[in-house]
Design a protein around this motif. Structure first.
Motif, PDB file in Angstrom:
ATOM      1  N   MET A  23       0.831  -1.206   0.000  1.00  0.00           N
ATOM      2  CA  MET A  23       0.000   0.000   0.000  1.00  0.00           C
ATOM      3  C   MET A  23       0.863   1.252   0.000  1.00  0.00           C
ATOM      4  O   MET A  23       0.581   2.227  -0.717  1.00  0.00           O
ATOM      5  N   LEU A  26       2.441   1.868  -3.431  1.00  0.00           N
ATOM      6  CA  LEU A  26       1.427   2.346  -4.380  1.00  0.00           C
ATOM      7  C   LEU A  26       1.071   3.797  -4.081  1.00  0.00           C
ATOM      8  O   LEU A  26       1.048   4.654  -4.969  1.00  0.00           O
ATOM      9  N   ASN A  29       3.397   6.456  -5.128  1.00  0.00           N
ATOM     10  CA  ASN A  29       3.645   6.609  -6.561  1.00  0.00           C
ATOM     11  C   ASN A  29       2.432   7.072  -7.351  1.00  0.00           C
ATOM     12  O   ASN A  29       2.423   7.000  -8.573  1.00  0.00           O
ATOM     13  N   VAL A  30       1.384   7.524  -6.673  1.00  0.00           N
ATOM     14  CA  VAL A  30       0.176   7.875  -7.417  1.00  0.00           C
ATOM     15  C   VAL A  30       0.316   9.193  -8.165  1.00  0.00           C
ATOM     16  O   VAL A  30      -0.497   9.525  -9.001  1.00  0.00           O
ATOM     17  N   PHE A 145     -23.158   5.522  -5.313  1.00  0.00           N
ATOM     18  CA  PHE A 145     -23.104   6.993  -5.358  1.00  0.00           C
ATOM     19  C   PHE A 145     -24.314   7.557  -6.076  1.00  0.00           C
ATOM     20  O   PHE A 145     -24.836   8.603  -5.732  1.00  0.00           O
ATOM     21  N   VAL A 445     -17.191   5.564  -0.535  1.00  0.00           N
ATOM     22  CA  VAL A 445     -18.010   6.254  -1.534  1.00  0.00           C
ATOM     23  C   VAL A 445     -19.200   6.931  -0.871  1.00  0.00           C
ATOM     24  O   VAL A 445     -19.505   8.102  -1.138  1.00  0.00           O
ATOM     25  N   LEU A 459      -8.332   8.854   2.882  1.00  0.00           N
ATOM     26  CA  LEU A 459      -7.844   8.100   1.724  1.00  0.00           C
ATOM     27  C   LEU A 459      -7.825   8.981   0.485  1.00  0.00           C
ATOM     28  O   LEU A 459      -6.820   9.046  -0.233  1.00  0.00           O
ATOM     29  N   LEU A 463      -4.602  10.305  -1.568  1.00  0.00           N
ATOM     30  CA  LEU A 463      -4.281   9.888  -2.933  1.00  0.00           C
ATOM     31  C   LEU A 463      -4.203  11.103  -3.866  1.00  0.00           C
ATOM     32  O   LEU A 463      -3.330  11.190  -4.725  1.00  0.00           O
ATOM     33  N   PHE A 474      -5.499   5.440   6.976  1.00  0.00           N
ATOM     34  CA  PHE A 474      -6.702   4.733   6.548  1.00  0.00           C
ATOM     35  C   PHE A 474      -6.416   3.236   6.506  1.00  0.00           C
ATOM     36  O   PHE A 474      -7.192   2.421   7.000  1.00  0.00           O
TER      37      PHE A 474
ATOM     38  N   LEU C 178     -11.169  -0.913  -2.320  1.00  0.00           N
ATOM     39  CA  LEU C 178     -11.282   0.423  -2.898  1.00  0.00           C
ATOM     40  C   LEU C 178      -9.964   1.175  -2.800  1.00  0.00           C
ATOM     41  O   LEU C 178      -9.586   1.918  -3.707  1.00  0.00           O
ATOM     42  N   ALA C 179      -9.224   0.965  -1.701  1.00  0.00           N
ATOM     43  CA  ALA C 179      -7.969   1.692  -1.527  1.00  0.00           C
ATOM     44  C   ALA C 179      -6.945   1.240  -2.553  1.00  0.00           C
ATOM     45  O   ALA C 179      -6.333   2.075  -3.237  1.00  0.00           O
ATOM     46  N   ILE C 180      -6.771  -0.054  -2.694  1.00  0.00           N
ATOM     47  CA  ILE C 180      -5.745  -0.517  -3.631  1.00  0.00           C
ATOM     48  C   ILE C 180      -6.185  -0.235  -5.066  1.00  0.00           C
ATOM     49  O   ILE C 180      -5.378   0.174  -5.912  1.00  0.00           O
ATOM     50  N   ALA C 183      -5.651   3.512  -5.753  1.00  0.00           N
ATOM     51  CA  ALA C 183      -4.247   3.848  -5.956  1.00  0.00           C
ATOM     52  C   ALA C 183      -3.755   3.327  -7.296  1.00  0.00           C
ATOM     53  O   ALA C 183      -3.117   4.054  -8.074  1.00  0.00           O
ATOM     54  N   ALA C 184      -4.091   2.071  -7.596  1.00  0.00           N
ATOM     55  CA  ALA C 184      -3.651   1.484  -8.860  1.00  0.00           C
ATOM     56  C   ALA C 184      -4.250   2.241 -10.032  1.00  0.00           C
ATOM     57  O   ALA C 184      -3.568   2.535 -11.024  1.00  0.00           O
ATOM     58  N   LYS C 186      -5.229   5.288 -10.097  1.00  0.00           N
ATOM     59  CA  LYS C 186      -4.675   6.634 -10.214  1.00  0.00           C
ATOM     60  C   LYS C 186      -3.335   6.571 -10.966  1.00  0.00           C
ATOM     61  O   LYS C 186      -3.004   7.458 -11.731  1.00  0.00           O
ATOM     62  N   ILE C 187      -2.596   5.477 -10.718  1.00  0.00           N
ATOM     63  CA  ILE C 187      -1.320   5.332 -11.423  1.00  0.00           C
ATOM     64  C   ILE C 187      -1.545   5.024 -12.899  1.00  0.00           C
ATOM     65  O   ILE C 187      -0.904   5.583 -13.778  1.00  0.00           O
ATOM     66  N   ALA C 268     -17.477   3.652  -9.654  1.00  0.00           N
ATOM     67  CA  ALA C 268     -17.237   4.263  -8.342  1.00  0.00           C
ATOM     68  C   ALA C 268     -15.907   5.002  -8.337  1.00  0.00           C
ATOM     69  O   ALA C 268     -15.808   6.139  -7.836  1.00  0.00           O
ATOM     70  N   PHE C 271     -16.169   8.074 -10.314  1.00  0.00           N
ATOM     71  CA  PHE C 271     -16.943   9.039  -9.528  1.00  0.00           C
ATOM     72  C   PHE C 271     -16.039   9.762  -8.527  1.00  0.00           C
ATOM     73  O   PHE C 271     -16.161  10.961  -8.307  1.00  0.00           O
ATOM     74  N   LEU C 272     -15.091   9.022  -7.936  1.00  0.00           N
ATOM     75  CA  LEU C 272     -14.168   9.633  -6.975  1.00  0.00           C
ATOM     76  C   LEU C 272     -13.066  10.401  -7.689  1.00  0.00           C
ATOM     77  O   LEU C 272     -12.197  10.986  -7.047  1.00  0.00           O
ATOM     78  N   MET C 274     -10.786   8.973  -9.711  1.00  0.00           N
ATOM     79  CA  MET C 274      -9.554   8.190  -9.742  1.00  0.00           C
ATOM     80  C   MET C 274      -9.532   7.188 -10.884  1.00  0.00           C
ATOM     81  O   MET C 274      -8.560   6.468 -11.049  1.00  0.00           O
TER      82      MET C 274
END
Lengths: 503, 400, 335
Positions: A23, A26, A29-30, A145, A445, A459, A463, A474, C178-180, C183-184, C186-187, C268, C271-272, C274
């Motif tokens: 984590m 990752l 590196n975003v 959402f 969400v 989070l 990010l 988080f 959702l976190a991973i 992040a993925a 976004k990259i 989703a 929507f965020l 990302m």
């Protein structure tokens, strides 16, 4: 058993370390954490960048930053975000907000979902079953959402507008009553006549209730009153005793009725105490209720029925207590509604900023803010529990030992509760435990849609700002919850299934 | 076969029955002698269970499965009636139908008269008072028939508490006595054990204990030994005969194993493709076979007395699909005697000559002698002409 | 291929003497292969058929209307061209026939309306649908391939292979999806929708891996695998020729579940902010872009949501139909 738990703990710790490294890498590196500073004028840029590089240790390679974070995290220090705020402080607020949101939603989703799933399984291929199945599929396919925005529009904005003049249009009354009639008639087993009676009865009662609330503008000043409290207490007493010990008058039923009567009397006796309570009072009363009901069940049940009598009395008592609580809360509705300009259902945040009021008004404020996000969360996870418990029940109901139980001559109610439910719910218990672990991560969400500054906020800002520290905060909570609850799921499973417990 | 009509003993107190049974257990412990049917009390004249035209159908996606067609038989007090057939012949389904234990999708018709009352017409509540108290069941697979999450004692006591309002302690005490009776050592401790802590044979003993705990009139044993090791099978069957005497019940023994039937049943009903094809006393059916299918079954059993090098004579082919039933005799495609008559009309279950024994004379309520020898075959006379009906199946069933 | 449970009764057994007469008497039902049985059961599942029809319709509509890449479509407006607003941008689609007081079945100029700068919202929604479908299918395929291979290896080899693979799975499961995924995404999001799909596939394969593993665990103890092993068949051949074909039901069902979940996950994330990045758009992105228009131009909010539900619902129904077709427990009759 202890060895089993210890081994699980060690493995889980290693898994957590590995996961935290993944984590962190990752999250680091975003994007470019300096992106916003590069647009500053040249003179300010260099020093600002230098300061941020210093604060975020950007001069170090990623793994070094990870170990820096890990070392500090062991001492309980989760670091500072790129603005220099202490993440521990941010996290504490975020956790409490998220917990408020997810605990109630998950518990409700589990209880309602399992109940619907079981009924649906018991009435397999009925109209009710088909509707539930279809509804579950739709719920599986809903983007949360999107539902959230719809809820804000209709559940809050339009609903609050309607509350100013709470008259239910006759068409709505008709449609809702017909739907209620259909639902009840599809739940009843029997020939066409019984079902027709159920249909007419349910339709008429629903229509009358709705018409009554509309005519009296009940929603403008909702309240239950002692009569409703007494009636629901009695209804609960009958309901629980039929469920637990059968429809014939017997000791468990007398115990439940006693509990209901005591509850109704307490409604008057405790009135002054309930005028200005605090959380401790309420908790104390709840504990006392359970204790008194156990005593009632013990006394009334006698040797033969003690277990059932205690169960019916406690369920009835707790239910009655809940009704009294709701009644008292609703008594403050008018004053609360006035203090928030007649808009009790809120769309943003966890509470009205700077709101002061009595215990009941504060409770209503929380409830008004929780209502919509809770509904959205329930809607989405309800479907899982419904489908899962239905499938599990159907599977168990066809097993040999359920047939054995029937062949013994046990009543269908006992066959279902003691043999089918007890076994069918074991996998669901573990699912629920597992689910509790994932809700923190899953509520992101919903929190965003309803503007809660909670875990999801950490989070997402982390990010967006390419700042791993809040993301890791988080992570620590959400992943910790997943790992711990996964372990709890395994342990419950082992505990509930003697084949594993004793091996 | 000795069939002295003994009047039914007066209803005994449970305790008394147990004393008798305990004595039996002790005796069995001293010198282990194989108990056979002759050692037990024979049937009385009183009919206890009577099945008339029982049919069961299951609607499925591929069509209606006619699992049981027009099965009729009667069972007397203390009698052991065995229903024999291949898997898929409808023997288990028909027994499950007696107590209304089939899935809801099953369509059951006919009559099941227990002491004159029709079980199929009963309301759930009345039927419930018969299940487990008057008629109890032992299921095929003891591994799955007991609930894994409740202790054995609780499951046994539950059977008592379902029918009698007694303190749970008394029910548990009765459970312990039953475990003793079926030969489970240290019964008092074992009450607290869970099913997975027992071996297959022990679990089946628990099932037997559960079946007799309320002194039923009829025990339906649905392939009670199929799932067990061969060595355990004999012990379980013996135990079954023992408890039959202890509680004075009749037994409906469902099996696919003719070897089991030989020493255990007074009468046999052979089923094929959902209906009975031969009914008679065990001796009649075994030694005066009047239906080629039964002959085929007998020919498939390895025998100690057959000459060295002699081949088994199995029946060729497989049973018909129960969805698209052929028009004629369902056995005709596999039958060495089949001719055009057999392929066009299904023979009725009718009396034949091959009956011996004292009961032949005593007609039952329906006018057909209880021990009459009935068969469903157009050509039963041809079997009567030969000494060894299994010979028809020699050379892969090609008619000589 | 055909396991014992799947062989229809009454259709087996050599019967040399009476084969011909059997057929005349209806004794022999033509033996059906497992695939034929599965297909027959699937086509009896009404909801699955409706789902199939809906999904194919949505795919055809999305790709033929505005075309894809260099291929032109039949819809004459582009998702990017702005223009003047007609009728305040209200949708011109009409479904109410004239005799009921409506204006008849008609598409009109802008069936789904226009946004605030006059973009045709039908074209925009179709563009978003294309992207969401592509991402979802890529996620579904990547997740299934990775999950199947890893799950099969973990189940078959046991020992340290299994331990390592299962610990990797545990690590992935321990991180909130959702976190991973965020992040993925976004990259990878900047690199285009195919990369996005692949990366999301690489973080969502755990469920498939678990299902396949448990299925393989039970299959590897079966006699036909023992038999193959005893004659010296290689492990790879046993896995791909003997074990995986028997888990095909599990795999196909998990593809559909993965796709349905991917539609929702992508929307989703978008929507965020990302997931899919501009200039690309997706259904989730459309909702977030026009979220504030809920009270003024609600149609900008409804259409993409409806299409998300339509896609996810039809894929879920297809999955349900497939599950019933591969695992027909409800019509099992016991003797």
């Amino acid at each position: 058993m202890l060895v089993f738990i210890a081994r699980r703990l060690v493995v889980s710790l290693f898994v957590l370390f590995a996961a935290s490294f993944v984590m962190f890498v990752l999250a680091a590196n975003v994007g470019d954490p300096l992106a916003d500073l590069r647009e500053l004028p040249d003179d300010a840029q260099a020093s600002a960048i230098a300061e941020r590089v210093e604060r975020m240790h950007l001069d170090l390679p990623v793994y070094a930053r990870y170990f820096l974070w890990l070392g500090a995290a062991f001492t309980g220090d989760l670091g500072t975000n790129r603005q220099g705020q202490d993440v521990n402080v941010l996290l504490a607020d975020a956790i409490s907000a998220t917990m408020q949101l997810v605990v109630a939603a998950t518990v409700l989703a589990i209880v309602i979902g399992i109940a619907i799933g079981i009924i649906s399984a018991l009435r397999q291929y009925s109209g009710f079953d088909h509707s539930v199945t279809f509804g579950a599929f739709v719920a599986f396919s809903l983007p949360i959402f999107w539902v959230g925005v719809l809820l804000k529009q209709y559940g809050a904005i339009e609903f609050n507008n309607w509350l100013a003049q709470p008259v239910i249009p006759p068409l709505v009354i008709g449609v809702v009553a017909l739907l209620a009639g259909l639902a009840w008639s599809s739940l009843i087993v029997g020939d066409r006549r019984t079902r027709l009676i159920a249909f007419t009865g349910a339709t008429a009662v629903t229509a009358a209730l709705l018409a009554f609330t509309s005519l009296t503008r009940w929603f403008a000043d909702p309240g239950l009153g002692p009569v409703t409290v007494a009636i629901s207490a009695l209804g609960a007493a009958f309901g629980f005793s039929v469920l637990i010990s059968g429809p014939k008058p017997n000791r468990p039923m007398y115990a439940a009725l006693t509990a209901a009567a005591v509850g109704t009397v307490m409604y008057f006796v405790l009135s002054p105490v309930l005028d200005a309570p605090n959380l401790a009072t309420i908790a104390g009363l709840a504990v006392t209720t359970v204790a008194v009901c156990v005593a009632i069940g013990y006394g009334v049940g006698g040797v033969l029925h003690r277990r059932n009598a205690i169960a019916t009395a406690v369920w009835t008592g707790v239910f009655t207590g809940g009704v009294i609580f709701v009644d008292r809360m609703l008594q403050s509705f008018v004053s609360y509604s006035r203090s928030v300009q007649g808009r009790p259902i809120s769309t943003v945040g966890a509470r009205t900023p700077n709101y002061e009021g009595t215990f009941w008004e504060l409770t209503l404020d929380s409830a008004g803010h929780l209502a919509l996000p809770t509904m959205a969360l329930i809607l989405v996870s309800l479907a899982t529990y419904t489908r899962y418990s239905r499938a599990s029940m159907l599977e168990v109901m066809n097993l040999d030992y359920v047939r054995t139980a029937r062949a013994k001559g046990l009543p269908e109610r006992t066959v279902m509760t003691r043999h089918a439910f007890r076994n069918g719910l074991i996998p669901i218990t573990t699912l629920a435990a597992y689910d509790f672990g994932t809700v923190i991560g899953g509520a992101v969400v919903t929190e965003t849609v309803f503007g809660w500054r909670a875990m999801g906020h950490l989070l997402i800002t982390g990010l967006n700002e390419a700042d791993p520290i809040p993301v890791m905060a988080f992570f620590v909570v959400a992943s910790g919850a997943i790992v711990i609850f996964n372990m709890i799921a395994d342990i419950t499973y082992a505990y509930l299934d003697p084949r594993i417990r004793l091996s | 076969m000795t069939q002295s009509p003994i009047p039914p003993p007066p209803a005994e107190e449970p305790g008394k029955v147990l004393d008798g049974a305990a004595a039996v257990t002790e005796a069995a412990g001293e010198v282990h002698t194989a108990r056979t049917l002759e050692d037990t009390q024979g049937p009385t004249e009183n009919e206890i269970l009577r099945v008339e035209n029982l049919s069961v159908e299951f609607p499925t996606d591929d069509g209606v499965v006619r699992a049981v067609r027009n099965v009729s038989y009667s069972l007397r007090e203390r009698e052991v009636l065995s229903i024999v057939g291949e898997s898929g012949s409808g023997k288990s389904v028909s027994s499950m139908a007696l107590l209304g234990l089939l899935p809801r999708s099953a369509r059951v018709s006919g009559k099941v008269l227990y002491r004159g009352q029709d079980l199929l017409a009963m309301r759930q509540k009345e039927l419930r008072s018969v299940r487990g108290r008057k008629i109890s069941m032992i299921f095929q697979d003891p591994m799955t028939a007991l609930n894994p999450v409740h202790s054995v004692g609780d499951q046994l006591a539950e059977a008592v508490l379902a029918h009698e309002l007694v303190p749970p302690k008394h029910a548990l005490e009765r459970a312990r006595e039953m475990l003793d009776l079926v030969g489970i050592p240290q019964a008092a401790q074992r009450l607290r054990s869970y099913p997975h802590e027992f071996s297959g044979g022990m679990r089946q003993r628990v099932m037997i204990a559960m079946a007799i705990i309320n002194n039923p009139d009829v025990i339906i044993a649905d392939e009670p030994t199929t799932a067990l090791d061969v060595t355990v099978q004999a012990q379980i069957l013996e135990k079954l005969l023992e408890v039959k005497d202890a509680v004075n019940s009749a037994i409906l023994l469902i099996t696919h194993d003719l070897g089991v039937v030989a020493g255990l049943a007074h009468r046999v009903l052979v089923m094929y493709a959902g209906r009975p094809v031969e009914v008679g006393t065990t001796d009649d059916v075994f030694y005066r076979t009047r239906m080629p299918y039964t002959a085929g079954l007998l020919g498939s059993i390895p025998s100690m007395t057959s000459a060295y090098g002699e081949r088994l004579r199995p029946i060729q082919g497989t049973p018909p699909s129960l969805i698209n039933m052929p028009t004629g005799c369902p056995f005709s495609p596999r039958c060495p005697l089949a001719d055009d008559t057999c392929r066009s009309s299904e023979p009725p279950l009718a009396p034949t000559d091959g009956a011996e024994g004292p009961d032949t004379a005593g007609p039952d309520a329906g006018g057909v002698p209880v021990a009459a020898h009935l068969a469903s075959c157009h050509h039963w006379e041809r079997l009567a002409e030969t000494d060894d009906p299994t010979a028809f199946f020699r050379n892969g069933g090609i008619t000589p | 291929m055909s396991t014992p449970e799947n062989t229809p009764s009454g259709a087996t057994g050599p019967d040399p003497d009476s084969g011909a007469s059997n057929e005349a008497q209806g004794m022999n039902i033509a033996a059906r292969t497992q695939w034929q049985l599965v297909r027959a059961r699937f086509f009896r599942h009404r909801a699955a058929l409706v789902g199939m029809f809906l999904l194919i319709s949505v795919v055809l509509l999305a790709f033929t209307s505005i075309g894809y890449g260099p291929l032109p479509g039949w819809w004459d407006k582009s998702p990017t061209a702005t223009g003047s607003l007609s009728d305040g941008g209200n949708p011109t689609l009409s479904l109410v026939p004239q005799f009921l007081g409506g204006s008849g079945l008609a598409l009109g100029e802008h069936p789904f309306g226009q946004d605030n700068v006059g973009k045709d919202y039908f074209a925009l929604t179709m563009k978003g649908t294309q992207v969401s479908l592509i991402v979802a299918f890529v996620v579904g395929i990547v997740a299934t391939v990775v999950g199947t291979v890893l799950g099969a290896c973990a189940g078959y080899f046991r020992g340290w292979t299994e331990s390592v693979l299962m610990r990797v799975t545990d690590v992935l499961i321990a991180i909130p999806l959702l976190a991973i995924a965020a992040a993925a995404a976004k990259i990878a999001g900047q690199a285009g929708i195919f990369y996005l799909g692949m990366v999301l596939g690489l973080v969502t394969w755990t469920q498939t891996a678990r299902l396949v593993r448990s299925s393989v665990l039970s299959l590897r103890e079966k006699e036909f695998v023992e038999a193959a092993r005893s004659v010296g068949t290689s492990s790879a051949r046993i896995i791909f020729k003997h074990i995986l074909p028997n888990t095909v039901g599990v795999i196909i069902v998990s593809v559909t579940l993965a796709i349905a979940a991917a539609v929702l996950l992508e929307s989703a994330l978008s929507f965020l902010g990302m997931g899919v990045q501009p200039p690309d758009t997706s259904l989730g992105r459309l909702i977030t872009d026009y979220r504030s228009a809920m009270s003024t131009r609600p149609w900008l909010f409804y259409w993409p949501g409806l299409f998300i539900i339509l896609i996810a619902l039809s894929v879920n129904f297809i999955g349900d139909g497939l599950r019933d077709a591969f695992d027909p427990r409800q019509n099992r009759v016991r003797d």
